[in-house]
Design an enzyme around this catalytic site. Sequence first.
Site: not given
Ligand code: RUG
Length: 833
Positions: A373, A566-567, A572, A677, A681
């Site tokens: 991810h 978002k976080r 970001k 994601t 939405k």
């Molecule tokens: O930062 C990513 C997002 O871009 C992605 O949409 C989401 C689901 O695939 O995962 C997020 N992410 C990646 N959260 N933690 C990580 C690395 O551990």
Amino acid sequence: VEASIPEPQREAWKRNQITSFTDKDGFEKEVVRHVETTLARSMFNCDEIAAYSATSLAFRDRLITHWNRTQQRQTYRDTKRVYYLSLEFLMGRALDNAMLNVGLKNVAQDGLAELGFRIEDVVKQEHDAALGNGGLGRLAACFLDSLATLNFPAWGYGLRYRYGIFKQEIIDGYQVEVPDYWLDFNPWEFPRHDVTVDIQFFGQVNKKTVGGKTISVWEAGEIVQAVAYDVPIPGYDTPTTNNLRLWSSKASGGEFDFQKFNSGDYESSVADQQRAETISAVLYPNDNLERGKELRLKQQYFWVAASLYDIVRRFKKSRRSWNEFPDQVAIQLNDTHPTLAIVELQRILVDVEGLEWDNAWEIVTSTFGYTNHTVLPEALEKWPVGLVQHLLPRHLQIIYDINLFFLQSVEKAFPDDRDMLRRVSIIEESQPKMVRMAFLAIVGSHKVNGVAELHSDLIKTTIFKDFVEIYGPDKFTNVTNGITPRRWLHQANPRLSELIASKCGGNDFLKDLTILNQLEKHVEDKQFRKEWAEIKYANKVRLAKHIKDTTGVVVNPASLFDVQVKRIHEYKRQQLNIFGVIHRYLSLKAMTPDQRKKQLPRVSIFGGKAAPGYWMAKQIIHLINSVGAVVNKDEDIGDLLKVIFLEDYNVSKAEMICPASDISEHISTAGTEASGTSNMKFVLNGGLIIGTCDGANIEITREIGESNIFLFGNLSEDVEDLRHAHTYGSHTIDSDLDKVFNEIEKGTFGTPHDFSAMIAAVRQHGDYYLVSDDFHSYIETHQLVDEAYRNQDEWIAKCITSVSRMGFFTSDRCINEYAEEIWNVEPLVVDRH
Ligand code: RUG
């Protein structure tokens, strides 16, 4: 002990089958029964919380009969099952979702009204199940919904944290973290005190000879007990109800503790208990960052060992040969967090079941799939060898053996590339030595996927490039993320869902999202556009009320609502957004009153949590609030600009915010956001987006068309060169951005010192996230947004067209792709009665 009822007595069970309610009267009866018996209350002391509890229990009973039937059917048919291992499941609220998925929300609404309650108020009593940080955890939750809806025999496995992601409070413009204790009353979980697994840590490995064979035995150390808690996951419009099993840690009540207790050593026996319970106590609050703490590794092993024990126990019931394991079991690793499962399965097969190494390894690699991810270096997991050795001595030996055999094969295939061995080794030869979990996950899986096209290409050309050479390109694939339209449209935006249903021949689009394309032929329909616009406006009014209630700021719902939730993370780029807001503010201030009258009113809405240890992210929150404090009370500006920070962004708030956005921001530095994601939405809820060419934004553009999205900024292929130039060439800051910085430094938004590091990151420290490089194009693109929004008719047309082309982004499509390409599993339909 055989717990099955003997044949002659089964008749009595069958005669007394539970029948679930199907209508209002049946529902009311169940609610009253639960209020009076389960909750021991009555109509004289039934508040909204009691009404919520009783309604949930009534629906839970219903789910449980379906859940039982699903499990029986899956056991009886003994087909292949999928196990989704995720350290995070960001589920949000369950009641509304359960009511909609079983198709009885109207029944509950009418029933509750008769009993004296408004369903909206009842639903709001539920605490979000917030066992996740952000996108990764929410993706897992969407996948569970799709797996059940598509009737796949699937289980989720996770940890039952006592504290989920912290609650965020904003005090004097700063984030303050408050613990989220969510388990006071949770009707959605079933403790399974009979399903426990003893999990071992520490100790040592001894060699023993058994039947002429030398085996490794992992002995002594500490034992902690894992207790299962089951959460039913209802599919939409199907009886299939899958299981999410969450493990909770508990001291194993061995004799040793008891002796300690009896001999008066109370303190240390309590300390043991607390140490055991600490394992599942709290979710690590980092998103896209790994910190390498021992407790985190303990959590990971505790959870994968319990889950594998459970999976293997289930497999063994069928008395098949081990070689059939991969035909019965597919395990998907959600990121590298569960990678130890690969090692644990190899250990079980070799040490416990006595299989030969190669045979066991073939079974292991055919069983696992790994989803990556992120490409951010700070998020890629690595564990110090010494820590793994201490906590899991046998596992470290196995990791070394896996690495040895892997490197031998690499050496054979690439005899001339000595450096290749160093580059791909699972053990990084650093000080201290580290276990590279992503490499271990690749070596131990048969498929590796990224989560959007660009991201899947990037992993193949950057961080995993060597592995593509070693294994060939077929091991690497892409499954672009998706979202469940049940929660993110039907539940979050019921009026829009209904309007869409009226044009798409009913609710089938919720199961086949491509049906949305039928909307396109209605784009020109004036009445339809009007109704669409009215729904958006009503959703904005609802958000405006929330803003007023929580911040005291009055915003005009007729303004353009510009949302970034978002976080909070530098990649970001919320800092880019707030710098842009300051630029807008300065431009408005420089105008004459007449010029101002011609401007479009805007509300800039932010929300999101910063990891508690992420200082810069917290400064960004502080700057947003400081700008809001100045702008929102500036009488020259009035409604033309408002800046809002929404406290404690979570799933249930997202359900209110997404439907109320006109434009949302997905503006990560190109190449850094794996997918995103929330972009999906927002578009699905009839909002447009401004974004960079990053993650799933690219595929969204391909689907909805370039004219329906506002793209800006540098491309991912240019990032490296730009960064290099910042560091080694002359780095000039965009002149408009410079003015913004000067204004901050003048003290317009409070003590300049508070924000000096944020400015220095751009001016002096190489501007790693390319804020200055993208600033001009960002500002220009926002001007295009303003212009486009002035033509409301056209704007609505763009929104409708976009929604009609969003069919691709359902998580149902993702799950079907995983099922076919990675898991090789088939759906199993459960009879309705
Ligand atoms: O930062 C990513 C997002 O871009 C992605 O949409 C989401 C689901 O695939 O995962 C997020 N992410 C990646 N959260 N933690 C990580 C690395 O551990």
